[in-house]
Enzyme design. Structure first.
Site, PDB file in Angstrom:
ATOM      1  N   LYS A 172       0.766  -0.960  -0.484  1.00 56.01           N
ATOM      2  CA  LYS A 172      -0.110   0.418  -0.062  1.00 56.01           C
ATOM      3  C   LYS A 172       0.820   1.402   0.252  1.00 56.01           C
ATOM      4  O   LYS A 172       2.130   1.432   0.542  1.00 56.01           O
ATOM      5  CB  LYS A 172      -0.621  -0.013   1.150  1.00 56.01           C
ATOM      6  CG  LYS A 172      -0.463  -0.485   2.726  1.00 56.01           C
ATOM      7  CD  LYS A 172       0.659   0.524   3.089  1.00 56.01           C
ATOM      8  CE  LYS A 172       1.097   1.392   3.399  1.00 56.01           C
ATOM      9  NZ  LYS A 172       2.150   2.437   3.801  1.00 56.01           N
ATOM     10  N   TYR A 206      -4.940   3.964   6.516  1.00 55.80           N
ATOM     11  CA  TYR A 206      -5.258   2.997   7.208  1.00 55.80           C
ATOM     12  C   TYR A 206      -6.817   3.043   7.901  1.00 55.80           C
ATOM     13  O   TYR A 206      -7.714   2.330   7.792  1.00 55.80           O
ATOM     14  CB  TYR A 206      -4.236   3.088   8.133  1.00 55.80           C
ATOM     15  CG  TYR A 206      -2.873   2.273   7.857  1.00 55.80           C
ATOM     16  CD1 TYR A 206      -2.644   0.430   8.006  1.00 55.80           C
ATOM     17  CD2 TYR A 206      -2.218   2.465   7.522  1.00 55.80           C
ATOM     18  CE1 TYR A 206      -1.851  -0.591   7.427  1.00 55.80           C
ATOM     19  CE2 TYR A 206      -0.627   1.961   7.293  1.00 55.80           C
ATOM     20  CZ  TYR A 206      -0.872   0.667   7.207  1.00 55.80           C
ATOM     21  OH  TYR A 206       0.477  -0.496   6.658  1.00 55.80           O
TER      22      TYR A 206
HETATM   23  P1  NAD Z   1      12.536   1.925   2.672  1.00 57.31           P
HETATM   24  O1  NAD Z   1      12.964   3.170   1.979  1.00 57.31           O
HETATM   25  O2  NAD Z   1      13.233   1.519   3.988  1.00 57.31           O
HETATM   26  O3  NAD Z   1      12.917   0.834   0.948  1.00 57.31           O
HETATM   27  C1  NAD Z   1      12.440   1.253   0.118  1.00 57.31           C
HETATM   28  C2  NAD Z   1      13.661   0.041  -0.785  1.00 57.31           C
HETATM   29  O4  NAD Z   1      13.504   0.051  -2.332  1.00 57.31           O
HETATM   30  C3  NAD Z   1      14.987   0.578  -0.834  1.00 57.31           C
HETATM   31  O5  NAD Z   1      15.622   0.029   0.285  1.00 57.31           O
HETATM   32  C4  NAD Z   1      15.720   0.074  -1.544  1.00 57.31           C
HETATM   33  O6  NAD Z   1      15.700  -0.917  -1.551  1.00 57.31           O
HETATM   34  C5  NAD Z   1      14.166   0.613  -2.436  1.00 57.31           C
HETATM   35  N1  NAD Z   1      14.097   1.372  -3.203  1.00 57.31           N
HETATM   36  C6  NAD Z   1      14.664   1.763  -5.316  1.00 57.31           C
HETATM   37  N2  NAD Z   1      14.329   2.421  -5.639  1.00 57.31           N
HETATM   38  C7  NAD Z   1      14.558   3.518  -4.146  1.00 57.31           C
HETATM   39  C8  NAD Z   1      14.034   4.373  -4.462  1.00 57.31           C
HETATM   40  N3  NAD Z   1      14.429   5.405  -5.485  1.00 57.31           N
HETATM   41  N4  NAD Z   1      14.671   5.358  -3.461  1.00 57.31           N
HETATM   42  C9  NAD Z   1      14.694   4.610  -2.483  1.00 57.31           C
HETATM   43  N5  NAD Z   1      14.531   3.385  -2.587  1.00 57.31           N
HETATM   44  C10 NAD Z   1      14.842   3.461  -3.487  1.00 57.31           C
HETATM   45  O7  NAD Z   1      10.339   1.864   2.950  1.00 57.31           O
HETATM   46  P2  NAD Z   1       9.783   0.808   3.140  1.00 57.31           P
HETATM   47  O8  NAD Z   1       9.511   2.066   4.484  1.00 57.31           O
HETATM   48  O9  NAD Z   1      10.543  -0.520   3.354  1.00 57.31           O
HETATM   49  O10 NAD Z   1       8.046   1.251   2.294  1.00 57.31           O
HETATM   50  C11 NAD Z   1       8.233   0.441   0.957  1.00 57.31           C
HETATM   51  C12 NAD Z   1       6.798  -0.176   0.739  1.00 57.31           C
HETATM   52  O11 NAD Z   1       6.038  -0.445   1.585  1.00 57.31           O
HETATM   53  C13 NAD Z   1       6.021   1.233   0.233  1.00 57.31           C
HETATM   54  O12 NAD Z   1       5.684   1.406  -0.032  1.00 57.31           O
HETATM   55  C14 NAD Z   1       5.700   1.530   1.988  1.00 57.31           C
HETATM   56  O13 NAD Z   1       4.340   2.203   1.728  1.00 57.31           O
HETATM   57  C15 NAD Z   1       5.268   0.303   2.136  1.00 57.31           C
HETATM   58  N6  NAD Z   1       4.697  -0.044   3.812  1.00 57.31           N
HETATM   59  C16 NAD Z   1       4.488  -1.024   4.046  1.00 57.31           C
HETATM   60  C17 NAD Z   1       3.950  -1.185   5.463  1.00 57.31           C
HETATM   61  C18 NAD Z   1       2.466  -1.927   5.992  1.00 57.31           C
HETATM   62  O14 NAD Z   1       2.686  -2.150   6.970  1.00 57.31           O
HETATM   63  N7  NAD Z   1       1.838  -2.657   4.723  1.00 57.31           N
HETATM   64  C19 NAD Z   1       4.592  -0.581   6.539  1.00 57.31           C
HETATM   65  C20 NAD Z   1       6.122   0.116   6.013  1.00 57.31           C
HETATM   66  C21 NAD Z   1       5.691   0.697   4.446  1.00 57.31           C
END
Ligand code: NAD
Length: 408
Positions: free
Chosen positions: A163, A251
């Site tokens: 999401k 949410y």
């Molecule tokens: P994050 O920044 O920790 O990780 C994103 C990852 O994507 C990076 O580590 C990298 O591996 C990759 N990436 C590729 N291209 C990138 C770019 N241009 N810039 C930054 N990162 C890039 O983010 P996250 O918190 O893991 O979130 C990722 C996704 O998961 C989002 O869509 C977020 O909404 C979703 N999410 C969902 C939940 C949930 O509870 N369902 C919780 C947190 C995040």
């Protein structure tokens, strides 16, 4: 299926999202924004802090277990989802996709992923001929979901997408259309639909445990540390849309719909973005919205990246109140009903939501069972998010069609 053909056409389609995003946000589509949106690219990032990799690779549980390729080895994938595959009955990690070769090697070794099942963004297309991969789990920054879901469909794989599904309803529509053309399944990772307290709350509300629902109040917030759009994708409009609403407020929006069991007929909203704060150079700090449902129920939803942490939902009915606090966290859910049949509910381990979500999608793929959180649900939510921003931009209430699209 002809992967190349679908891929080319779909890229053109997804590229059209830039204007939709800026218009939905009620911001003028200046050249900077359009350019930024068109040029966002998947790019390797360093290993997040505090990741604990498994000491030994998790074993597969079932012979027909569904193999997932994880794309986006960030905080959520590495700390929450990937460790939970060990609890899944029918899903396993078959491959990894990352732009950081060191991180890919380290994570691949820890999870026992064969070297020839470790892909970079550049050679992602090769997964098409990798029969170990049934599905791609897209855990990239939100502004990259549409592009990589489409690429995964083009490679003939099913897609589990984090999401928000994408940053505009137009992108969601294209993802659904491309998935359909490819004959592949699409699920949005709305984990609360698999969390025992939220499931019980849906049941209680549908049974009238608090009487007829009149008021719903929900807040999701935290205070974002100092950052800039360059440093943090969550502060970048091209990657995060308007900010807290797509990330956290979604949410509360979801809860308003699954706890009332209705679609809103009117939305009115207001947004706030402080001047001169680099965190909010491109996104909103806070979004507050009000939904009115056909039954007369009203929902007040607030979300912020600039206030103390909160994650609660309260549903006030004609005979009682359901209080969920925290409502949709990873763990620690607390829920009680006040009023005539007042009591607290302990529905078991909330962290089962992670494996529950994986098994649900695995079952849909293997058994063709219905998907509880399909792409159409993600699309519905993006339509509502667009209506919220449109209402804030126009400073008036917006009437909605039954599918969440704007009527006026
Ligand atoms: P994050 O920044 O920790 O990780 C994103 C990852 O994507 C990076 O580590 C990298 O591996 C990759 N990436 C590729 N291209 C990138 C770019 N241009 N810039 C930054 N990162 C890039 O983010 P996250 O918190 O893991 O979130 C990722 C996704 O998961 C989002 O869509 C977020 O909404 C979703 N999410 C969902 C939940 C949930 O509870 N369902 C919780 C947190 C995040």
């Amino acid at each position: 299926m002809n992967g190349q053909r679908i891929s080319r056409r779909s890229f053109l389609e997804v590229g059209g999202g830039a204007t939709a995003v800026s218009l939905a946000l009620g911001l003028s589509a200046g050249p900077g924004l359009a350019q930024a949106r068109a040029t966002v690219r998947a790019a390797g990032q360093k290993m997040p802090n505090g990741v604990e990799l498994p000491e030994s690779p998790p074993a597969r549980r079932a012979a027909d277990s569904v193999g997932f390729a994880i794309i986006g080895l960030g905080d959520y994938a590495l700390k929450q989802m990937m460790p939970r595959f060990a609890q899944s009955k029918r899903a396993h990690i078959a491959a990894l996709v990352s732009g950081n070769a060191d991180k890919l090697g380290q994570v691949g070794d820890a999870y026992g992923i064969p070297r020839n099942a470790r892909y970079s963004y550049d050679d992602f297309g090769k997964i098409a001929s990798d029969r170990r991969i049934d599905a791609v789990y897209v855990v990239l920054p939100s502004g990259l979901h549409a592009e990589w879901a489409v690429r995964a469909f083009a490679a003939g794989k099913h897609v589990l997408c984090e999401k928000p599904m994408a940053l505009s309803s137009a992108e969601c529509e294209r993802m659904i259309a491309v998935g359909r053309r490819a004959g592949r399944k699409l699920m949005i990772a709305y984990r609360s639909h698999f969390e025992p307290h939220n499931r019980k709350a849906m049941e209680l509300m549908s049974q009238g445990a608090a009487g007829r629902v009149r008021m719903l109040h929900s807040v999701q917030s935290y205070r974002m540390g100092p950052t800039t759009p360059r440093e943090n994708w969550r502060a970048s409009r091209a990657l995060a849309g308007g900010g807290p609403l797509e990330d956290l407020g979604i949410y509360g929006l979801q809860a308003a719909l699954y706890l009332t069991g209705e679609m809103p007929e009117t939305v009115s909203a207001t947004v706030f973005r402080p001047e001169g704060d680099p965190r909010f150079a491109e996104i909103y700090a806070s979004v507050a919205s009000q939904l009115r449902f056909p039954s007369g129920a009203m929902a007040q939803l607030a979300t912020s990246y600039d206030s103390a942490g909160a994650n609660f939902a309260e549903v006030r009915g004609t005979s009682g109140t359901l209080i969920m606090d925290p409502a949709t966290n990873y763990s620690g859910q607390k829920m009680r009903l006040e009023g005539r049949d007042g009591r607290a509910f302990d529905m078991g381990d909330p962290t089962l939501q992670f494996a529950g979500q994986l098994d649900h999608f695995a079952n849909a793929i293997r058994d063709n069972s219905p998907i509880r959180t399909p792409g159409e649900m993600g699309l519905r939510d993006l339509r509502l998010i667009e209506a919220i921003y449109a209402s804030a931009a126009a400073n008036r209430a917006i009437r909605l069609n039954g599918d969440g699209s704007m009527r006026s």
